[in-house]
Design a protein around this motif. Structure first.
Motif, PDB file in Angstrom:
ATOM      1  N   TYR A   8      25.706  54.376  -0.698  1.00 55.09           N
ATOM      2  CA  TYR A   8      26.627  54.126   0.409  1.00 55.09           C
ATOM      3  C   TYR A   8      27.813  55.080   0.419  1.00 55.09           C
ATOM      4  N   ALA A   9      27.895  55.958  -0.590  1.00 63.21           N
ATOM      5  CA  ALA A   9      28.889  57.028  -0.585  1.00 63.21           C
ATOM      6  C   ALA A   9      28.276  58.359  -0.190  1.00 63.21           C
ATOM      7  N   ASP A  10      26.943  58.381   0.022  1.00 59.80           N
ATOM      8  CA  ASP A  10      26.214  59.605   0.352  1.00 59.80           C
ATOM      9  C   ASP A  10      26.310  59.849   1.851  1.00 59.80           C
ATOM     10  N   PRO A  11      26.922  60.969   2.302  1.00 63.55           N
ATOM     11  CA  PRO A  11      27.058  61.216   3.743  1.00 63.55           C
ATOM     12  C   PRO A  11      25.729  61.224   4.484  1.00 63.55           C
ATOM     13  N   ALA A  12      24.695  61.776   3.874  1.00 65.93           N
ATOM     14  CA  ALA A  12      23.404  61.837   4.558  1.00 65.93           C
ATOM     15  C   ALA A  12      22.817  60.442   4.741  1.00 65.93           C
ATOM     16  N   PHE A  13      22.966  59.574   3.724  1.00 62.15           N
ATOM     17  CA  PHE A  13      22.449  58.212   3.857  1.00 62.15           C
ATOM     18  C   PHE A  13      23.292  57.422   4.852  1.00 62.15           C
ATOM     19  N   ARG A  14      24.594  57.623   4.835  1.00 62.04           N
ATOM     20  CA  ARG A  14      25.445  56.955   5.826  1.00 62.04           C
ATOM     21  C   ARG A  14      25.048  57.359   7.247  1.00 62.04           C
ATOM     22  N   ARG A  15      24.779  58.649   7.452  1.00 63.41           N
ATOM     23  CA  ARG A  15      24.375  59.094   8.792  1.00 63.41           C
ATOM     24  C   ARG A  15      23.021  58.513   9.163  1.00 63.41           C
ATOM     25  N   HIS A  16      22.153  58.341   8.186  1.00 65.25           N
ATOM     26  CA  HIS A  16      20.863  57.685   8.388  1.00 65.25           C
ATOM     27  C   HIS A  16      21.082  56.257   8.892  1.00 65.25           C
ATOM     28  N   LEU A  17      21.964  55.516   8.256  1.00 70.32           N
ATOM     29  CA  LEU A  17      22.264  54.152   8.691  1.00 70.32           C
ATOM     30  C   LEU A  17      22.885  54.139  10.086  1.00 70.32           C
ATOM     31  N   LEU A  18      23.801  55.061  10.325  1.00 75.48           N
ATOM     32  CA  LEU A  18      24.445  55.126  11.632  1.00 75.48           C
ATOM     33  C   LEU A  18      23.408  55.343  12.735  1.00 75.48           C
ATOM     34  N   GLY A  19      22.477  56.250  12.502  1.00 71.76           N
ATOM     35  CA  GLY A  19      21.457  56.501  13.510  1.00 71.76           C
ATOM     36  C   GLY A  19      20.590  55.283  13.769  1.00 71.76           C
ATOM     37  N   GLY A  20      20.264  54.540  12.713  1.00 72.65           N
ATOM     38  CA  GLY A  20      19.494  53.313  12.897  1.00 72.65           C
ATOM     39  C   GLY A  20      20.262  52.278  13.697  1.00 72.65           C
ATOM     40  N   ILE A  21      21.555  52.148  13.413  1.00 67.18           N
ATOM     41  CA  ILE A  21      22.393  51.192  14.143  1.00 67.18           C
ATOM     42  C   ILE A  21      22.516  51.599  15.606  1.00 67.18           C
ATOM     43  N   ARG A  22      22.789  52.879  15.855  1.00 68.30           N
ATOM     44  CA  ARG A  22      22.952  53.350  17.241  1.00 68.30           C
ATOM     45  C   ARG A  22      21.684  53.101  18.053  1.00 68.30           C
ATOM     46  N   TRP A  23      20.526  53.372  17.443  1.00 69.42           N
ATOM     47  CA  TRP A  23      19.284  53.150  18.180  1.00 69.42           C
ATOM     48  C   TRP A  23      19.044  51.654  18.400  1.00 69.42           C
ATOM     49  N   ALA A  24      19.224  50.840  17.371  1.00 66.29           N
ATOM     50  CA  ALA A  24      19.005  49.399  17.521  1.00 66.29           C
ATOM     51  C   ALA A  24      19.948  48.803  18.556  1.00 66.29           C
ATOM     52  N   ALA A  25      21.167  49.353  18.643  1.00 67.76           N
ATOM     53  CA  ALA A  25      22.157  48.860  19.603  1.00 67.76           C
ATOM     54  C   ALA A  25      21.924  49.408  21.008  1.00 67.76           C
ATOM     55  N   GLY A  26      20.996  50.342  21.155  1.00 65.93           N
ATOM     56  CA  GLY A  26      20.660  50.866  22.474  1.00 65.93           C
ATOM     57  C   GLY A  26      21.560  51.968  22.972  1.00 65.93           C
ATOM     58  N   THR A  27      22.384  52.554  22.088  1.00 70.78           N
ATOM     59  CA  THR A  27      23.259  53.631  22.543  1.00 70.78           C
ATOM     60  C   THR A  27      22.576  54.996  22.476  1.00 70.78           C
ATOM     61  N   THR A  28      21.442  55.079  21.827  1.00 70.66           N
ATOM     62  CA  THR A  28      20.646  56.296  21.813  1.00 70.66           C
ATOM     63  C   THR A  28      19.189  55.898  21.959  1.00 70.66           C
ATOM     64  N   GLN A  29      18.372  56.798  22.496  1.00 71.63           N
ATOM     65  CA  GLN A  29      16.979  56.490  22.820  1.00 71.63           C
ATOM     66  C   GLN A  29      16.036  57.255  21.896  1.00 71.63           C
TER      67      GLN A  29
END
Length: 585
Positions: free
Chosen positions: A245-266
């Motif tokens: 959870y301190a790894d920038p690449a893993f954090r960005r991985h989580l962010l992308g999953g959240i954005r897609w699940a929330a419908g802000t990206t397709q």
């Protein structure tokens, strides 16, 4: 704005693509560009929204949960979403869940929800909600079949924490677009009881030869996404360790999953199997430049430069039916396109005169902007806009050729359906190519792959359109057995998103299109019902546009003769009238 050169050439030549003949060289890529993760760039600004992070454990408790909550709060503060964290299952009520765009199961374990809470969560997904599962979310709710489908697979076992090579299979999804073709990580690598590849779209998998203890016979998905029961589901197996959870690449991985699940990206999260790579990022063998300009190759990505020209696949001509998929990204109002159905030639005008261009262009007239069959047919603009990611983010095209029919899917959603009637052109055979439009038009392409006729097409999801352009709709998005099926104005809701499954069923909100009591008489009610693999739930699309139930020999029919909103759909003797014509995804 669109460059004047292309507009002028199209005006004077009447062409669907603009280019002049000259061959350009294509530079190679360095090995580092193929494997190294890029910097974890911030996502584009999103409208404000809220997510719920749920971390209750009824089994093993991960010490990294606190670090995970902190990381998600940090991501929210930087990306315009608010995080509410809880371990109280009473948060799972219909009213409370309605305020959240996504619910994150952060290393939950065991039975964490009661029956009423499970029902509320199922309704939340059915209303278009999002789910993000992290690590031990797969070690949760073993007695809840809905959750097994949602998570994609259940935990089986794991070896010791150790480094491994992650193979990034999809570099267009927001959760993995920032990564290289491989990703070196240390974590606790789960084995799963089943392989989710046939029911979910795999984003990344493990190279089992790079570590010890993998038990999935070399096909080991570790992150995936899927449309499920009216909502969106994303899962990643990473996240056991505090360091994750301190790894920038893993954090960005989580962010992308959240954005897609929330419908802000397709993204195209349909299951995908059976495709053969035409360009995997390692080189351009089989491709040839026609016309000036060309493409650079770096980071496993082809980027158009100069022009007007075309990079075409000269290694073979494609005949018969096929599905072509590729990922693309424009940085702004750039111009490019994908060409299909043209003969082999070093003269790019052969593509102009004999093929079709599927356009990439942010702004232009309707028949010459993204998703259009250039100069011939506009995309369904509302559907296109709902599916399109903005400049700077990746998109996925599927270009499906069936005889002379050309269907275009953007991020998994059908946006155009065109049939060639020009005797000077034919989609039944020809080559494919990428346009490089001109100076300043830089469009990037990745992961070009094709599946030809004779392989299973896999499930397809989208609207079922009927008479008067209205959509097949589930009354009030209900999920109870027996819910009425009707016509309604198309509105992109989950109640109108149907999946054409390989078993012949039409599914939405986690249930099936069903004939009441397996009836065979004219006027029998069509309803939503729990999938049960009976003949009352099997449907076959016919060449005349009807959708027939083989068991009864009768057709899906919009009742009456006015066909307003809420017109019931029923079973009726097939007669090919307009109220029995349907367009499937």
């Amino acid at each position: 704005m669109r460059t004047p050169l292309k507009a002028l050439i199209a005006l004077f030549a009447g062409a669907a693509l603009c280019m002049t003949p000259q061959v350009a060289a294509l530079p190679g890529a360095t090995p580092a560009a193929l494997t190294a993760p890029r910097d974890a760039a911030p996502a584009a600004a999103d409208p404000a929204y809220r997510i719920l992070v749920f971390s209750r454990t009824a089994g093993f408790r991960h010490s990294s949960i606190d670090e995970g909550i902190t990381a998600l709060r940090d991501l929210g503060a930087a990306n315009n979403f608010t995080v509410d964290a809880t371990e109280d299952p009473q948060a799972f009520t219909t009213a409370n869940l309605a305020q959240y765009r996504a619910v994150v199961f952060l290393s939950t374990t065991g039975d964490v929800l009661g029956n009423a809470q499970q029902t509320a969560f199922e309704q939340y997904l059915g209303s278009g909600g999002g789910y993000v599962g992290i690590h031990a979310a797969a070690d949760t709710e073993y007695d809840w079949p809905f959750y097994e489908g949602l998570a994609g697979a259940y935990f089986h076992s794991h070896p010791a924490i150790q480094p491994a090579t992650v193979k990034v299979e999809d570099r267009a999804h927001d959760a993995t677009a920032h990564l290289g073709r491989t990703w070196q990580r240390t974590d606790e690598w789960y084995n799963y009881r089943t392989n989710p590849r046939t029911t979910a779209h795999v984003l990344a998998s493990l190279d089992e030869s790079s570590y010890s203890g993998g038990t999935m016979s070399g096909d080991h998905p570790i992150a995936w996404c899927k449309d499920y029961a009216g909502g969106r589901a994303f899962y990643t197996g990473g996240g056991h360790t505090e360091e994750s959870y301190a790894d920038p690449a893993f954090r960005r991985h989580l962010l992308g999953g959240i954005r897609w699940a929330a419908g802000t990206t397709q993204a195209d999260c349909r299951p995908e199997t059976g495709y053969t790579s035409l360009f995997d990022g390692t080189g351009t063998t089989g491709w040839k430049q026609a016309g000036p300009g060309g493409f650079t190759l770096a980071d496993s990505t082809l980027t158009s430069q100069g022009g007007l020209g075309m990079l075409w696949y000269n290694a073979r001509e494609f005949t018969g039916d096929y599905s072509l998929k590729l990922d693309w990204k424009a940085s702004g109002d750039d111009n490019s396109g994908v060409l299909v159905g043209f003969p082999a030639s070093d003269d790019p005008w052969s593509a102009v005169n004999n093929g079709y261009e599927i356009q990439i262009d942010a702004t232009d007239t309707a028949d010459r902007t993204t998703g259009a069959v250039y100069g011939f047919q506009s995309a369904d603009i509302p559907a296109r806009d709902a599916a399109l990611n903005p400049p700077g983010e990746w998109n996925t095209y599927e270009i499906r050729v069936t005889g002379e029919r050309l269907e275009i899917f953007l991020n998994g959603r059908k946006i155009n359906d065109f049939t060639n009637t020009d005797p000077a052109r034919s989609l039944k055979q020809g080559h494919i190519g990428l346009q490089n439009h001109g100076d300043g038009d830089e469009v990037a392409f990745r992961n070009i792959r094709i599946k030809q006729a004779g392989t299973s097409p896999g499930p397809r999801s989208g609207e079922v359109r009927g008479v008067n352009g209205k959509c097949l709709d589930i009354d009030n998005a209900g999920t109870a057995d027996g819910t009425k099926i009707q016509l309604y104005t198309c509105n992109t809701s989950a109640a109108q998103r149907w999946t054409v499954a390989d078993d012949g069923t039409l599914q939405a909100l986690g249930k099936c299109l069903d004939i009441d009591n397996a009836g065979t008489t004219d006027g029998t009610k069509i309803q939503l019902y729990t999938c049960n693999n009976t003949g009352a739930q099997k449907w076959t699309a016919q060449p005349d546009g009807t959708v027939r139930n083989p068991q009864s020999g009768k057709c899906l029919d919009a009742s009456g003769d006015t066909w307003n909103d809420r017109t019931p759909v029923h079973l009726w003797t097939c007669h090919t009238g307009p109220n029995q014509k349907w367009t499937l995804p």
